[in-house]
Scaffold this motif. Structure first.
Motif, PDB file in Angstrom:
ATOM      1  N   LEU A  57      -1.423   6.523  -5.999  1.00 43.04           N
ATOM      2  CA  LEU A  57      -0.045   6.299  -6.438  1.00 43.04           C
ATOM      3  C   LEU A  57       0.688   5.411  -5.446  1.00 43.04           C
ATOM      4  CD1 LEU A  57       2.472   6.962  -8.197  1.00 43.04           C
ATOM      5  CD2 LEU A  57       2.774   9.009  -6.767  1.00 43.04           C
ATOM      6  N   GLY A  58       0.481   5.664  -4.151  1.00 47.56           N
ATOM      7  CA  GLY A  58       1.175   4.901  -3.113  1.00 47.56           C
ATOM      8  C   GLY A  58       0.826   3.427  -3.128  1.00 47.56           C
ATOM      9  N   ALA A  59      -0.424   3.097  -3.481  1.00 48.96           N
ATOM     10  CA  ALA A  59      -0.806   1.688  -3.557  1.00 48.96           C
ATOM     11  C   ALA A  59       0.042   0.961  -4.593  1.00 48.96           C
ATOM     12  CB  ALA A  59      -2.294   1.573  -3.897  1.00 48.96           C
ATOM     13  N   ALA A  60       0.248   1.603  -5.738  1.00 47.94           N
ATOM     14  CA  ALA A  60       1.104   1.002  -6.761  1.00 47.94           C
ATOM     15  C   ALA A  60       2.550   0.928  -6.304  1.00 47.94           C
ATOM     16  CB  ALA A  60       0.994   1.809  -8.061  1.00 47.94           C
ATOM     17  N   MET A  61       2.999   1.963  -5.586  1.00 44.58           N
ATOM     18  CA  MET A  61       4.389   1.972  -5.140  1.00 44.58           C
ATOM     19  C   MET A  61       4.648   0.917  -4.066  1.00 44.58           C
ATOM     20  SD  MET A  61       5.485   4.191  -7.184  1.00 44.58           S
ATOM     21  CE  MET A  61       7.185   4.260  -6.607  1.00 44.58           C
ATOM     22  N   LEU A  62       3.645   0.619  -3.240  1.00 44.85           N
ATOM     23  CA  LEU A  62       3.803  -0.446  -2.251  1.00 44.85           C
ATOM     24  C   LEU A  62       4.014  -1.795  -2.935  1.00 44.85           C
ATOM     25  CD1 LEU A  62       1.144   0.472   0.461  1.00 44.85           C
ATOM     26  CD2 LEU A  62       3.615   0.287   0.810  1.00 44.85           C
ATOM     27  N   ASP A  63       3.220  -2.071  -3.974  1.00 47.29           N
ATOM     28  CA  ASP A  63       3.414  -3.319  -4.710  1.00 47.29           C
ATOM     29  C   ASP A  63       4.747  -3.321  -5.443  1.00 47.29           C
ATOM     30  OD1 ASP A  63       1.139  -4.878  -4.069  1.00 47.29           O
ATOM     31  OD2 ASP A  63      -0.090  -3.633  -5.370  1.00 47.29           O
ATOM     32  N   LEU A  64       5.141  -2.164  -5.969  1.00 52.52           N
ATOM     33  CA  LEU A  64       6.441  -2.077  -6.618  1.00 52.52           C
ATOM     34  C   LEU A  64       7.561  -2.362  -5.614  1.00 52.52           C
ATOM     35  CD1 LEU A  64       8.363  -1.453  -8.901  1.00 52.52           C
ATOM     36  CD2 LEU A  64       8.059   0.989  -8.438  1.00 52.52           C
ATOM     37  N   ARG A  65       7.420  -1.869  -4.394  1.00 52.27           N
ATOM     38  CA  ARG A  65       8.442  -2.121  -3.376  1.00 52.27           C
ATOM     39  C   ARG A  65       8.585  -3.621  -3.114  1.00 52.27           C
ATOM     40  NH1 ARG A  65       8.242   1.008   2.331  1.00 52.27           N
ATOM     41  NH2 ARG A  65       6.326  -0.203   2.619  1.00 52.27           N
ATOM     42  N   ARG A  66       7.481  -4.332  -3.037  1.00 51.77           N
ATOM     43  CA  ARG A  66       7.548  -5.771  -2.769  1.00 51.77           C
ATOM     44  C   ARG A  66       8.084  -6.526  -3.985  1.00 51.77           C
ATOM     45  NH1 ARG A  66       2.560  -7.652   1.010  1.00 51.77           N
ATOM     46  NH2 ARG A  66       4.154  -9.163   1.585  1.00 51.77           N
ATOM     47  N   ARG A 104      12.891  -0.169  -5.132  1.00 55.15           N
ATOM     48  CA  ARG A 104      12.461  -0.594  -3.798  1.00 55.15           C
ATOM     49  C   ARG A 104      12.340   0.599  -2.853  1.00 55.15           C
ATOM     50  NH1 ARG A 104      16.540  -4.784  -1.489  1.00 55.15           N
ATOM     51  NH2 ARG A 104      17.682  -2.889  -0.966  1.00 55.15           N
ATOM     52  N   ALA A 105      13.198   1.583  -3.039  1.00 55.81           N
ATOM     53  CA  ALA A 105      13.205   2.758  -2.159  1.00 55.81           C
ATOM     54  C   ALA A 105      12.194   3.814  -2.576  1.00 55.81           C
ATOM     55  CB  ALA A 105      14.603   3.377  -2.137  1.00 55.81           C
ATOM     56  N   SER A 106      11.559   3.653  -3.727  1.00 59.51           N
ATOM     57  CA  SER A 106      10.791   4.744  -4.313  1.00 59.51           C
ATOM     58  C   SER A 106       9.456   5.004  -3.629  1.00 59.51           C
ATOM     59  CB  SER A 106      10.554   4.481  -5.806  1.00 59.51           C
ATOM     60  OG  SER A 106      11.778   4.608  -6.509  1.00 59.51           O
ATOM     61  N   TYR A 107       9.028   4.114  -2.764  1.00 57.61           N
ATOM     62  CA  TYR A 107       7.818   4.411  -1.990  1.00 57.61           C
ATOM     63  C   TYR A 107       8.070   5.543  -0.995  1.00 57.61           C
ATOM     64  CZ  TYR A 107       3.893   3.947   1.218  1.00 57.61           C
ATOM     65  OH  TYR A 107       2.795   4.208   1.996  1.00 57.61           O
ATOM     66  N   ALA A 108       9.317   5.677  -0.538  1.00 59.41           N
ATOM     67  CA  ALA A 108       9.633   6.624   0.537  1.00 59.41           C
ATOM     68  C   ALA A 108       9.254   8.066   0.199  1.00 59.41           C
ATOM     69  CB  ALA A 108      11.107   6.517   0.909  1.00 59.41           C
ATOM     70  N   PRO A 109       9.654   8.621  -0.957  1.00 59.52           N
ATOM     71  CA  PRO A 109       9.267  10.015  -1.234  1.00 59.52           C
ATOM     72  C   PRO A 109       7.773  10.187  -1.415  1.00 59.52           C
ATOM     73  CG  PRO A 109      10.450   9.066  -3.104  1.00 59.52           C
ATOM     74  CD  PRO A 109      10.593   8.108  -1.982  1.00 59.52           C
ATOM     75  N   VAL A 110       7.082   9.154  -1.877  1.00 55.16           N
ATOM     76  CA  VAL A 110       5.630   9.238  -2.011  1.00 55.16           C
ATOM     77  C   VAL A 110       4.978   9.297  -0.633  1.00 55.16           C
ATOM     78  CG1 VAL A 110       3.575   8.059  -2.896  1.00 55.16           C
ATOM     79  CG2 VAL A 110       5.687   8.078  -4.245  1.00 55.16           C
ATOM     80  N   ALA A 111       5.426   8.412   0.262  1.00 55.44           N
ATOM     81  CA  ALA A 111       4.891   8.422   1.624  1.00 55.44           C
ATOM     82  C   ALA A 111       5.228   9.718   2.341  1.00 55.44           C
ATOM     83  CB  ALA A 111       5.447   7.224   2.401  1.00 55.44           C
ATOM     84  N   ALA A 112       6.429  10.243   2.102  1.00 51.10           N
ATOM     85  CA  ALA A 112       6.833  11.498   2.744  1.00 51.10           C
ATOM     86  C   ALA A 112       5.960  12.654   2.272  1.00 51.10           C
ATOM     87  CB  ALA A 112       8.301  11.782   2.439  1.00 51.10           C
ATOM     88  N   ALA A 113       5.628  12.666   0.988  1.00 52.51           N
ATOM     89  CA  ALA A 113       4.772  13.726   0.458  1.00 52.51           C
ATOM     90  C   ALA A 113       3.392  13.672   1.092  1.00 52.51           C
ATOM     91  CB  ALA A 113       4.662  13.593  -1.057  1.00 52.51           C
ATOM     92  N   ARG A 114       2.853  12.478   1.227  1.00 49.36           N
ATOM     93  CA  ARG A 114       1.546  12.338   1.854  1.00 49.36           C
ATOM     94  C   ARG A 114       1.574  12.862   3.281  1.00 49.36           C
ATOM     95  NH1 ARG A 114      -2.157  10.203   4.944  1.00 49.36           N
ATOM     96  NH2 ARG A 114      -4.058   9.268   4.056  1.00 49.36           N
ATOM     97  N   SER A 115       2.620  12.491   4.001  1.00 47.52           N
ATOM     98  CA  SER A 115       2.744  12.918   5.398  1.00 47.52           C
ATOM     99  C   SER A 115       2.865  14.432   5.502  1.00 47.52           C
ATOM    100  CB  SER A 115       3.962  12.244   6.037  1.00 47.52           C
ATOM    101  OG  SER A 115       4.122  12.666   7.368  1.00 47.52           O
ATOM    102  N   LEU A 158      12.894  -9.248  -6.456  1.00 43.86           N
ATOM    103  CA  LEU A 158      13.981  -9.280  -7.429  1.00 43.86           C
ATOM    104  C   LEU A 158      15.337  -9.056  -6.762  1.00 43.86           C
ATOM    105  CD1 LEU A 158      12.424  -7.384 -10.477  1.00 43.86           C
ATOM    106  CD2 LEU A 158      12.565  -9.861 -10.052  1.00 43.86           C
ATOM    107  N   SER A 159      15.355  -8.240  -5.714  1.00 44.18           N
ATOM    108  CA  SER A 159      16.616  -8.049  -4.980  1.00 44.18           C
ATOM    109  C   SER A 159      17.114  -9.370  -4.417  1.00 44.18           C
ATOM    110  CB  SER A 159      16.418  -7.038  -3.842  1.00 44.18           C
ATOM    111  OG  SER A 159      16.098  -5.759  -4.339  1.00 44.18           O
ATOM    112  N   LEU A 160      16.204 -10.150  -3.845  1.00 39.90           N
ATOM    113  CA  LEU A 160      16.579 -11.464  -3.311  1.00 39.90           C
ATOM    114  C   LEU A 160      16.899 -12.449  -4.429  1.00 39.90           C
ATOM    115  CD1 LEU A 160      13.887 -11.816  -0.494  1.00 39.90           C
ATOM    116  CD2 LEU A 160      16.335 -11.442  -0.166  1.00 39.90           C
ATOM    117  N   PHE A 161      16.045 -12.485  -5.451  1.00 42.01           N
ATOM    118  CA  PHE A 161      16.183 -13.501  -6.499  1.00 42.01           C
ATOM    119  C   PHE A 161      17.441 -13.325  -7.337  1.00 42.01           C
ATOM    120  CE2 PHE A 161      11.265 -14.096  -6.873  1.00 42.01           C
ATOM    121  CZ  PHE A 161      11.259 -14.713  -5.619  1.00 42.01           C
TER     122      PHE A 161
END
Length: 429
Positions: free
Chosen positions: A245-254, A296-307, A259-262
């Motif tokens: 799941l985190g691999a997909a969320m990392l790409d989603l973050r980028r 963009r922020a949604s990777y954070a809870p996934v990473a926190a769960a893993r940790s 899109l945030s910049l564009f």
């Protein structure tokens, strides 16, 4: 709370201690309860196959488990604090309806292998959802890369203008990323697709349990054979699933960062669907890309769960109550991650590229690499070509972004995107 499965005569149950022990298990087990019921059906069938339940008892248990599953699905039965957890709720319901036959459901199993098999079935379902959504994201990107005009846009390194790129190349890049993410989800699913039911509390039981039957009945690819390893895998398999799941969320973050910049006034490359933006409570002129920012922020809870789960696993072999806390982390990670990913396909399908803004952001310096390659192709050593291009960056075609893109013929580049190859990879998933 109903009678505890482990209650002993003469032992006082302290309400404050019980509240701490139960924690949020009842709420979390609402997610797992349908899978616990499914596993209980397979277990009842297995007990019948080895003669510990009569044909009538087996049929009665299966009927009542089906009724309970329907009641849960329709909201007629809601897991609440009458029960210690989902396991006790199932047994209490069966005992209420069937008396002693209901009490037989726990023969040869433990709450340890109950939670293992229910969470394993739940994880398989969630990884299938990750796989499906990643495929959807990739399909949208490929469709737009194939059908939309390949508009010139700046390509960046270090957030500085670098080379001419295209919207099709940007979309094809994320398509390939999410094809790989779908593959990663499928590989994780294949890895954890093992049946722990029948390992009991981690040491087996003195019964010839038909574990092959429960494996087939529950749709697992194989038996998880050793009971000690079944306990060792708890947390380890969850981390593998969260990593997928985190691999997909990392790409989603980028992607969300892009899109945030564009969408800023300074770039202005992209227009978002109106429902993906919100207004300011103070500034009437504002439309904010809040959905993109939360993606963009949604990777954070996934990473926190893993940790959190990784830290829980500082344990010797065997079951330990510490592992109860892995359940909330896991459910939260997938709940949040899947909700975020599900918003992406319609966002990508409906966002608008602003060709004039992108073209205006392409300056002469962005052709310098084309010029250096052009000179090297004429026989000039590359370092000399590099120096000349730094002073005179325009290639023979001049400041023409379409010509720059058409000349980019290396496999995967703007003139050779290989969309058919990516479509083939996607179809193989």
């Amino acid at each position: 709370m109903s009678d505890l499965l482990w209650q002993k005569d003469g032992v006082r149950v302290d309400a404050q201690i019980m509240a701490f022990l139960a924690g949020s298990d009842v709420l979390l087990d609402r997610e797992l309860l349908p899978y616990d019921i499914e596993a209980s059906k397979a277990h009842a069938e297995g007990l019948g196959r080895i003669g510990l339940l009569s044909a009538q008892e087996t049929a009665d248990l299966l009927r009542e488990l089906d009724v309970l599953a329907a009641d849960v699905a329709d909201g007629r039965f809601v897991l609440d604090d009458r029960y210690e957890d989902g396991h006790s709720a199932i047994e209490a319901r069966l005992t209420e309806r069937l008396g002693d036959t209901g009490r037989k459901i726990h023969t040869g199993r433990s709450r340890n292998d109950q939670v293992l098999v229910a969470s394993r079935l739940w994880l398989k379902n969630r990884l299938q959802q990750v796989h499906a959504i990643c495929r959807d994201i990739a399909a949208v990107c490929l469709a737009r890369a194939d059908s939309d005009p390949a508009l010139p846009m700046p390509g960046y390194t270090h957030l500085q203008r670098a080379m001419v790129s295209s919207t099709a190349m940007w979309q094809a890049g994320y398509a390939e990323a999410f094809i790989d993410n779908a593959l990663r989800a499928r590989q994780a699913l294949d890895w954890i697709d093992a049946n722990p039911l029948g390992t009991a509390a981690g040491y087996g039981v003195s019964l010839p349990l038909d574990r092959e039957h429960t494996t087939q009945a529950l749709g697992f690819a194989r038996v998880q054979l050793n009971p000690i390893y079944a306990q060792l895998s708890r947390g380890k398999f969850e981390i593998a699933a969260i990593d997928a799941l985190g691999a997909a969320m990392l790409d989603l973050r980028r992607l969300a960062w892009d899109l945030s910049l564009f969408t800023t006034g300074e770039f202005g490359f992209v227009g978002l669907p109106a429902e993906y933006t919100t207004g300011s409570s103070l500034m009437p002129n504002k439309r904010n890309p809040d959905v993109v920012e939360l993606l963009r922020a949604s990777y954070a809870p996934v990473a926190a769960a893993r940790s959190e789960i990784e830290h829980l696993l500082s344990l010797p072999s065997g079951y330990h109550r510490d592992l109860q806390y892995s359940k909330g982390s896991l459910i939260h990670a997938f709940g949040h991650g899947l909700a975020a990913l599900a918003l992406v396909p319609p966002l990508l399908a409906r966002m608008e590229w602003r060709a004039d803004k992108m073209r205006a952001a392409i300056d002469d310096g962005m052709y310098a690499t084309d010029r250096a390659i052009e000179l090297a192709g004429q026989g000039l050593p590359f370092r000399e070509a590099y120096k000349q291009a730094a002073e005179q960056p325009l290639p023979q075609h001049g400041a023409d972004p379409e010509a720059s893109l058409a000349a980019r013929v290396s496999p995967g580049a703007a003139a050779a995107l290989g969309l058919e190859m990516l479509k083939s990879r996607l179809s193989d998933l």
